[in-house]
Design an enzyme around this catalytic site. Structure first.
Site, PDB file in Angstrom:
ATOM      1  N   SER A  92     -28.963  16.709  51.964  1.00  0.00           N
ATOM      2  CA  SER A  92     -29.355  15.364  51.529  1.00  0.00           C
ATOM      3  C   SER A  92     -28.112  14.571  51.157  1.00  0.00           C
ATOM      4  O   SER A  92     -27.010  15.111  51.076  1.00  0.00           O
ATOM      5  CB  SER A  92     -30.303  15.424  50.316  1.00  0.00           C
ATOM      6  OG  SER A  92     -29.627  15.947  49.174  1.00  0.00           O
ATOM      7  N   ILE A  94     -24.846  12.410  50.553  1.00  0.00           N
ATOM      8  CA  ILE A  94     -23.547  12.315  51.212  1.00  0.00           C
ATOM      9  C   ILE A  94     -23.331  13.466  52.187  1.00  0.00           C
ATOM     10  O   ILE A  94     -22.809  13.275  53.286  1.00  0.00           O
ATOM     11  CB  ILE A  94     -22.428  12.289  50.150  1.00  0.00           C
ATOM     12  CG1 ILE A  94     -22.514  11.002  49.329  1.00  0.00           C
ATOM     13  CG2 ILE A  94     -21.049  12.419  50.796  1.00  0.00           C
ATOM     14  CD1 ILE A  94     -21.616  10.986  48.114  1.00  0.00           C
ATOM     15  N   SER A 218     -15.007  12.796  42.078  1.00  0.00           N
ATOM     16  CA  SER A 218     -15.694  11.643  41.487  1.00  0.00           C
ATOM     17  C   SER A 218     -14.694  10.815  40.697  1.00  0.00           C
ATOM     18  O   SER A 218     -13.786  11.363  40.060  1.00  0.00           O
ATOM     19  CB  SER A 218     -16.817  12.098  40.560  1.00  0.00           C
ATOM     20  OG  SER A 218     -17.320  11.013  39.799  1.00  0.00           O
ATOM     21  N   TYR A 244     -19.309  17.331  33.822  1.00  0.00           N
ATOM     22  CA  TYR A 244     -19.164  17.014  35.248  1.00  0.00           C
ATOM     23  C   TYR A 244     -17.842  16.299  35.506  1.00  0.00           C
ATOM     24  O   TYR A 244     -17.117  16.623  36.461  1.00  0.00           O
ATOM     25  CB  TYR A 244     -20.337  16.136  35.678  1.00  0.00           C
ATOM     26  CG  TYR A 244     -20.368  15.759  37.145  1.00  0.00           C
ATOM     27  CD1 TYR A 244     -20.862  16.649  38.093  1.00  0.00           C
ATOM     28  CD2 TYR A 244     -19.930  14.509  37.565  1.00  0.00           C
ATOM     29  CE1 TYR A 244     -20.909  16.307  39.432  1.00  0.00           C
ATOM     30  CE2 TYR A 244     -19.981  14.152  38.905  1.00  0.00           C
ATOM     31  CZ  TYR A 244     -20.472  15.053  39.833  1.00  0.00           C
ATOM     32  OH  TYR A 244     -20.519  14.696  41.166  1.00  0.00           O
ATOM     33  N   LYS A 248     -14.714  17.585  37.825  1.00  0.00           N
ATOM     34  CA  LYS A 248     -14.152  16.795  38.917  1.00  0.00           C
ATOM     35  C   LYS A 248     -12.639  16.619  38.758  1.00  0.00           C
ATOM     36  O   LYS A 248     -11.917  16.557  39.745  1.00  0.00           O
ATOM     37  CB  LYS A 248     -14.866  15.452  39.019  1.00  0.00           C
ATOM     38  CG  LYS A 248     -16.332  15.579  39.444  1.00  0.00           C
ATOM     39  CD  LYS A 248     -16.452  16.245  40.799  1.00  0.00           C
ATOM     40  CE  LYS A 248     -17.863  16.473  41.245  1.00  0.00           C
ATOM     41  NZ  LYS A 248     -17.975  17.035  42.598  1.00  0.00           N
ATOM     42  N   THR A 277     -28.107   8.543  45.671  1.00  0.00           N
ATOM     43  CA  THR A 277     -28.506   9.829  46.233  1.00  0.00           C
ATOM     44  C   THR A 277     -29.574  10.474  45.352  1.00  0.00           C
ATOM     45  O   THR A 277     -29.708  10.136  44.173  1.00  0.00           O
ATOM     46  CB  THR A 277     -27.305  10.790  46.318  1.00  0.00           C
ATOM     47  OG1 THR A 277     -26.866  11.109  44.987  1.00  0.00           O
ATOM     48  CG2 THR A 277     -26.160  10.171  47.102  1.00  0.00           C
TER      49      THR A 277
END
Length: 368
Positions: A92, A94, A218, A244, A248, A277
């Site tokens: 799904s 990207i 990100s 997160y 990254k 997304t």
């Protein structure tokens, strides 16, 4: 002291989330300043403000449309028939758009996904839209580090080449969870899983033509400095968004280190922008609801991934750089104090290696 910040989250010096209103991310931050923490609070606030202003200008759909005016269309006039590509998180968003674009160019595509039904649906759609039947499914949960080792070792034995690895799969769970290996789930997926998969496949890629590793990072990592003291978020209040962002940052540091260690492979990390997304909708529902009209499409988010994976223009850049909208950009905000010392980088990589080896299966179990 009272601060007002639009659209991003602020933590106090102890890592505790502050009171905020629910209107368009308007946050009211009441920061009590203790001796020795004032600079920390001010720097965190500065990073978030600068990052959000930058994001509204560059990371949105309008930002992509502006940047795309300078794209060179002929860059993607390439055929990759005979080359193989592995894409994690490819069912799904990207990942799927990246797989579709590569399949249309004739590449052999290996979809690495957690869910069999979604993976099969994605393969059917990609094959139908591209006319390319060379689409293969591999089931793997990147958070299960031992299984990542097993998968990568098995892949090397089954396939004679791998030209491009695209580390796209990610995790943002908002409550601290441990995997079956006893690792924090976000870190295991976003950092350690990426490290193990990449490290294990490097020998195969070094024997392949025009090898590349593209890691989907990100822009959120710009607000974080590499923290080598607490890789699994055991010492502070757990916040999935901040974890997160730290993961990254870790990916970008890994990319820089691996690029120097393996000059035969072109390494890059990139920011896809703020993209609409399913993962964003699930992990950040308020952000998704409020920003949806401004979010990029998955195809726009995948554009630079595809450009880095396929084009000669991409490898004209040095290995190990961070990209946004088809150009290399700084991995640090100005004056944000997010650069790491060489010792910090070495400590981080050593910890990754130790954790990776601690869950590596024995040779006999991999062979069976």
């Amino acid at each position: 002291m009272w601060f007002t910040l639009i659209g991003c989250q602020v933590l106090n010096a102890r890592g505790v989330r502050q009171r905020y209103s629910k209107r368009m991310g308007r946050i009211l931050f009441r920061g009590t300043v203790w001796k020795g923490t004032e600079t920390l609070v001010q720097m965190s606030f500065y990073r978030n403000v600068v990052w959000f202003i930058k994001g509204m200008r560059e990371y949105t759909r309008a930002g992509y449309e502006s940047a795309s005016k300078h794209f060179v269309a002929k860059d993607l006039d390439v055929s990759v028939v005979g080359l193989s590509f592995m894409i994690t998180g490819a069912n799904s968003g990207i990942g799927k758009e990246t797989a579709l674009a590569i399949a249309k160019k004739g590449g052999t595509v290996h979809l690495v996904c957690r869910n069999k039904e979604r993976a099969e649906a994605a393969r059917e759609e990609i094959a139908r839209k591209s006319g390319n039947a060379e689409i293969y499914i591999h089931l793997l949960d990147l958070s299960e580090t031992r299984k990542v080792w097993e998968f990568a070792e098995a892949f090397k034995k089954e396939y004679s080449s791998l030209n491009v690895l695209i580390n796209n799969a990610g995790s943002m769970v908002n409550q601290r969870q441990l995997t079956s290996d006893g690792l924090e789930k976000n870190f295991a997926t976003n950092a350690l899983g990426v490290y193990v998969l990449t490290k294990c496949l490097i020998p195969l890629m070094e024997r392949s033509r025009d090898p590349r590793v593209v890691t989907v990072s990100s822009g959120g990592m710009l607000v974080k400095k590499l923290d080598t003291a607490d890789l699994q978020t055991e010492r502070v209040v757990f916040d999935g968004t901040m974890v997160y962002a730290q993961n990254k940052r870790q990916q970008v540091v890994m990319t820089e280190v691996l690029a120097k260690a393996h000059p035969k492979i072109h390494f890059s990390a990139m920011h896809p922008g703020w993209v609409d997304t399913p993962a964003v909708a699930t992990a950040m529902p308020q952000f998704h609801q409020l920003m949806q009209p401004r979010l990029r499409t998955p195809e726009q988010g995948a554009d630079t991934v595809v450009w880095l994976a396929l084009t000669h223009a991409a490898t004209a850049n040095a290995s190990g750089l961070f990209f946004q909208d088809r150009r290399a950009v700084s991995a640090h905000l100005p004056l944000a104090w997010t650069h790491s010392s060489q010792q910090e980088v070495q400590d981080f990589m050593a910890q990754l290696e130790t954790l990776a080896m601690s869950v590596r299966p024995s040779v006999s179990s991999v062979d069976t």
